[in-house]
Design a protein around this motif. Structure first.
Motif, PDB file in Angstrom:
ATOM      1  N   UNK A 368       5.427   5.472  -1.604  1.00  0.00           N
ATOM      2  CA  UNK A 368       4.276   5.087  -0.783  1.00  0.00           C
ATOM      3  C   UNK A 368       3.241   6.210  -0.700  1.00  0.00           C
ATOM      4  N   UNK A 369       3.678   7.471  -0.805  1.00  0.00           N
ATOM      5  CA  UNK A 369       2.694   8.556  -0.841  1.00  0.00           C
ATOM      6  C   UNK A 369       1.896   8.510  -2.141  1.00  0.00           C
ATOM      7  N   UNK A 370       2.577   8.202  -3.265  1.00  0.00           N
ATOM      8  CA  UNK A 370       1.854   8.037  -4.536  1.00  0.00           C
ATOM      9  C   UNK A 370       0.860   6.883  -4.444  1.00  0.00           C
ATOM     10  N   UNK A 371       1.261   5.788  -3.793  1.00  0.00           N
ATOM     11  CA  UNK A 371       0.343   4.667  -3.603  1.00  0.00           C
ATOM     12  C   UNK A 371      -0.823   5.047  -2.697  1.00  0.00           C
ATOM     13  N   UNK A 372      -0.561   5.845  -1.681  1.00  0.00           N
ATOM     14  CA  UNK A 372      -1.620   6.253  -0.754  1.00  0.00           C
ATOM     15  C   UNK A 372      -2.673   7.101  -1.465  1.00  0.00           C
ATOM     16  N   UNK A 374      -3.521   7.043  -4.652  1.00  0.00           N
ATOM     17  CA  UNK A 374      -4.336   6.203  -5.536  1.00  0.00           C
ATOM     18  C   UNK A 374      -5.218   5.246  -4.733  1.00  0.00           C
ATOM     19  N   UNK A 375      -4.724   4.813  -3.593  1.00  0.00           N
ATOM     20  CA  UNK A 375      -5.528   3.946  -2.724  1.00  0.00           C
ATOM     21  C   UNK A 375      -6.719   4.704  -2.152  1.00  0.00           C
ATOM     22  N   UNK A 376      -6.533   5.990  -1.878  1.00  0.00           N
ATOM     23  CA  UNK A 376      -7.574   6.808  -1.251  1.00  0.00           C
ATOM     24  C   UNK A 376      -8.837   6.860  -2.099  1.00  0.00           C
ATOM     25  N   UNK A 377      -8.706   6.767  -3.429  1.00  0.00           N
ATOM     26  CA  UNK A 377      -9.876   6.896  -4.298  1.00  0.00           C
ATOM     27  C   UNK A 377     -10.757   5.649  -4.309  1.00  0.00           C
ATOM     28  N   UNK A 378     -10.229   4.505  -3.859  1.00  0.00           N
ATOM     29  CA  UNK A 378     -11.006   3.257  -3.958  1.00  0.00           C
ATOM     30  C   UNK A 378     -11.087   2.484  -2.643  1.00  0.00           C
ATOM     31  N   UNK A 379     -10.299   2.864  -1.641  1.00  0.00           N
ATOM     32  CA  UNK A 379     -10.169   2.021  -0.445  1.00  0.00           C
ATOM     33  C   UNK A 379     -11.436   1.946   0.378  1.00  0.00           C
ATOM     34  N   UNK A 380     -12.242   3.007   0.403  1.00  0.00           N
ATOM     35  CA  UNK A 380     -13.431   3.001   1.270  1.00  0.00           C
ATOM     36  C   UNK A 380     -14.483   2.005   0.792  1.00  0.00           C
ATOM     37  N   UNK A 401      -1.338  -1.524  -8.573  1.00  0.00           N
ATOM     38  CA  UNK A 401      -0.041  -1.363  -9.238  1.00  0.00           C
ATOM     39  C   UNK A 401       0.847  -0.374  -8.496  1.00  0.00           C
ATOM     40  N   UNK A 402       0.252   0.690  -7.965  1.00  0.00           N
ATOM     41  CA  UNK A 402       1.036   1.662  -7.190  1.00  0.00           C
ATOM     42  C   UNK A 402       1.566   1.027  -5.907  1.00  0.00           C
ATOM     43  N   UNK A 403       0.762   0.184  -5.270  1.00  0.00           N
ATOM     44  CA  UNK A 403       1.226  -0.514  -4.067  1.00  0.00           C
ATOM     45  C   UNK A 403       2.357  -1.472  -4.421  1.00  0.00           C
ATOM     46  N   UNK A 404       2.206  -2.218  -5.519  1.00  0.00           N
ATOM     47  CA  UNK A 404       3.268  -3.140  -5.942  1.00  0.00           C
ATOM     48  C   UNK A 404       4.558  -2.384  -6.247  1.00  0.00           C
ATOM     49  N   UNK A 405       4.438  -1.224  -6.870  1.00  0.00           N
ATOM     50  CA  UNK A 405       5.625  -0.400  -7.156  1.00  0.00           C
ATOM     51  C   UNK A 405       6.313   0.030  -5.874  1.00  0.00           C
ATOM     52  N   UNK A 406       5.529   0.482  -4.903  1.00  0.00           N
ATOM     53  CA  UNK A 406       6.111   0.937  -3.635  1.00  0.00           C
ATOM     54  C   UNK A 406       6.766  -0.222  -2.887  1.00  0.00           C
ATOM     55  N   UNK A 407       6.085  -1.381  -2.876  1.00  0.00           N
ATOM     56  CA  UNK A 407       6.630  -2.536  -2.157  1.00  0.00           C
ATOM     57  C   UNK A 407       7.910  -3.032  -2.824  1.00  0.00           C
ATOM     58  N   UNK A 408       7.966  -2.967  -4.159  1.00  0.00           N
ATOM     59  CA  UNK A 408       9.200  -3.380  -4.820  1.00  0.00           C
ATOM     60  C   UNK A 408      10.355  -2.463  -4.452  1.00  0.00           C
ATOM     61  N   UNK A 409      10.075  -1.163  -4.324  1.00  0.00           N
ATOM     62  CA  UNK A 409      11.151  -0.238  -3.950  1.00  0.00           C
ATOM     63  C   UNK A 409      11.630  -0.507  -2.538  1.00  0.00           C
ATOM     64  N   UNK A 410      10.703  -0.629  -1.591  1.00  0.00           N
ATOM     65  CA  UNK A 410      11.090  -0.930  -0.211  1.00  0.00           C
ATOM     66  C   UNK A 410      10.114  -1.954   0.369  1.00  0.00           C
ATOM     67  N   UNK A 411      10.487  -3.229   0.384  1.00  0.00           N
ATOM     68  CA  UNK A 411       9.573  -4.281   0.852  1.00  0.00           C
ATOM     69  C   UNK A 411       9.422  -4.359   2.361  1.00  0.00           C
ATOM     70  N   UNK A 412      10.151  -3.548   3.112  1.00  0.00           N
ATOM     71  CA  UNK A 412      10.092  -3.614   4.579  1.00  0.00           C
ATOM     72  C   UNK A 412       8.962  -2.759   5.159  1.00  0.00           C
ATOM     73  N   UNK A 413       8.469  -1.783   4.399  1.00  0.00           N
ATOM     74  CA  UNK A 413       7.501  -0.815   4.935  1.00  0.00           C
ATOM     75  C   UNK A 413       6.173  -1.445   5.351  1.00  0.00           C
TER      76      UNK A 413
END
Length: 545
Positions: A368-372, A374-380, A401-413
């Protein structure tokens, strides 16, 4: 905590039977088939024998006369009897339905189904329909148990709170116990592994502390720690126990940990000088190393909680350089959280480049930190309407894709980050990919997602798309192994009873809940119709006799 792979392999090898002799293979297979066939027809033979016995005794038992008497009795019954009968049936089935519903939500399985499989099936002679080769079933069971053991391995929470200064204060305020017996028992095992060794009998204070770590009662543990300090004022583990359990504030805990550090460094230097004298001295050095690393890590966490974040980062970096073999303690996860608080995103990326490797175990903090980042560069600048019109850019695709990877690892977060579920205090142990890990991650990292503008908005728009890529998560994953099926059971042991455990994938209601609900509704409807229209229902009942 050590893996059980070696033990599982030895158990598998011991459980596997020797290969049968070539001359005996055909006869052994014939016997197995005969035994399976006889077991499968046992129930049918009993049923036929019962019918034959009933037919033979039809005259002595006067079955025809008794059957006629029963028919006369049923014809004489009034509608009130049917109202009482159907009403009672509706009440009983309703109670069974309520119990089944409660049991399913508490334990995740059907009580009737569990009793049927566990107790009634063996009594009825139920066996497996297929006949396998000798020894193959036991080997398969051993392999399955090994897989479940590795999937349900419990890890020490790298960001676990302080018992006295945080967990106990929560209990004082709310009256609820945030830690379960299973969680505290695992912590006691960790303390005995890290803080004791075979040479404890050489120092009376260590002998007292060895008993203290086994003690279940917190006041008894604290009393034993003071006894150890009376015997030896430089007993580092005694200060550790007092800092963890007696200190009621982080400031008091830090003061005691500094005393423990002073004593621990002295003992560590002394053990280094004697480490080559005997295997016992080597074991003592390993124990003293564990104590020193634990103390420094907790001091870094105290500094982080008290706002001295740069000091905490320095302690963690020094620990990782001085003791690189101790990566199992996951100190890098503490470092990631502190660097995110400093908003040092370049340093966070450097840590991820080292630990987000295919050869290293993953965690929710890593994914989720890796997803965060990558999200930081486009989220605003991200907007769902704009993205649907013009499509996703390359950077946005990478973030999704990074968010999908994180959610697949732990879908509860995501439910905790999006505040769809309420957070509780994280446990001292977590199960990777489980609800306990999700709570531990969101408890500390929710503020970092909120700090980045639009990050939670992008997460909310995209996280559910993960499940379209893995329609059968228990059978096949996309980027990770299939989702383990044992997480719910383990999380129920680690998390307090007042928390509603998140379950993935969502379970369908068992058959018996639907059955008892239908039975309760139908009998209640019949009772109501019989009460309101007794003549019509009476005629209907007699017409169907």
């Amino acid at each position: 905590m050590a893996d059980g792979d070696g033990l599982g392999e030895a158990a598998t090898a011991a459980a596997s039977p020797p290969a049968p002799a070539p001359g005996l293979s055909l006869s052994l297979g014939w016997r197995e088939r005969l035994r399976a066939g006889l077991a499968g027809t046992g129930a049918s033979l009993w049923f036929v024998a019962g019918l034959g016995l009933l037919y033979a005794l039809r005259v002595p038992l006067r079955l025809c006369e008794n059957l006629a008497a029963v028919t006369v009795f049923l014809n004489s019954l009034t509608p009130k009897f049917y109202v009482a009968l159907t009403g009672t049936s509706s009440l009983i089935s309703g109670l069974i339905f309520i119990f089944e519903w409660w049991y399913f939500h508490k334990h995740g399985t059907s009580f009737i189904e569990q009793v049927s499989v566990s107790h009634l099936r063996p009594l009825m002679g139920g066996t497996e329909s297929s006949v396998s080769e000798p020894g193959s079933s036991s080997t398969r069971e051993n392999e399955t148990s090994r897989q479940n053991l590795s999937e349900c391995k419990v890890w020490r929470n790298p960001l676990n709170l302080f018992r006295g200064a945080e967990y106990r204060r929560y209990t004082w305020v709310t009256g609820k116990e945030p830690l379960t017996y299973c969680d505290m028992n695992l912590s006691a095992q960790d303390h005995q592994t890290f803080f004791t060794c075979d040479t404890d009998f050489l120092r009376p204070s260590d002998t007292v502390m060895q008993k203290a770590w086994r003690e279940r009662n917190p006041p008894a543990r604290i009393k034993a720690a003071y006894q150890a300090l009376e015997l030896n004022n430089d007993c580092a583990t005694a200060y550790v126990l007092l800092a963890e359990e007696e200190a009621t504030t982080i400031v008091d805990a830090e003061r005691l940990f500094k005393q423990a550090l002073k004593a621990g460094e002295t003992i560590y230097r002394r053990s280094q000088q004697c480490q080559h004298q005997s295997p016992q001295h080597e074991a003592q050095l390993r124990r003293d190393t564990n104590v020193l690393v634990y103390i420094k890590r907790r001091l870094a966490m105290c500094a982080r909680k008290l706002g001295r974040i740069r000091e905490a980062v320095k302690i963690m970096r020094d620990l990782m350089k001085e003791f690189p073999p101790l990566t199992m303690l996951n100190i890098h996860e503490n470092l990631l959280e502190s660097l995110l608080e400093l908003q040092a995103y370049a340093d966070v990326q450097a840590v991820l480049a080292k630990y987000d490797d295919i050869s290293l175990p993953k965690s929710a903090a890593i994914c989720y930190t890796a997803a965060l980042l990558k999200t930081r560069t486009v989220s605003d600048k991200f907007s769902p309407e704009t993205a649907s019109r013009r499509g996703l850019s390359t950077a946005e695709i990478n973030a999704v894709e990074a968010i999908h990877r994180a959610v697949e690892f732990n879908p509860h977060v995501p439910k905790y980050l999006l505040e769809m579920k309420s957070l509780i205090l994280p446990p001292e142990h977590i199960l990777k990919r489980g609800d306990s890990e999700a709570i531990a991650y969101a408890f500390f990292h929710l503020q970092h997602w909120k700090r980045i503008e639009g990050a939670l908005n992008l997460l909310q728009c995209t996280w559910e798309g993960t499940f379209r890529m893995i329609p059968y998560p228990l059978e096949k994953g996309h980027l990770f192994y299939p989702y383990p099926s044992c997480t719910e059971i383990a999380d129920r042991e680690l998390l307090p009873s007042f928390h509603h455990v998140s379950v993935y994938p969502k379970k369908e209601l068992p058959f018996f809940i639907h059955f008892t609900a239908g039975l309760c509704s139908s009998t209640a409807m019949i009772a109501l119709l019989t009460h309101e229209f007794p003549e019509i229902m009476g005629v209907f009942a007699k017409a169907n006799e």
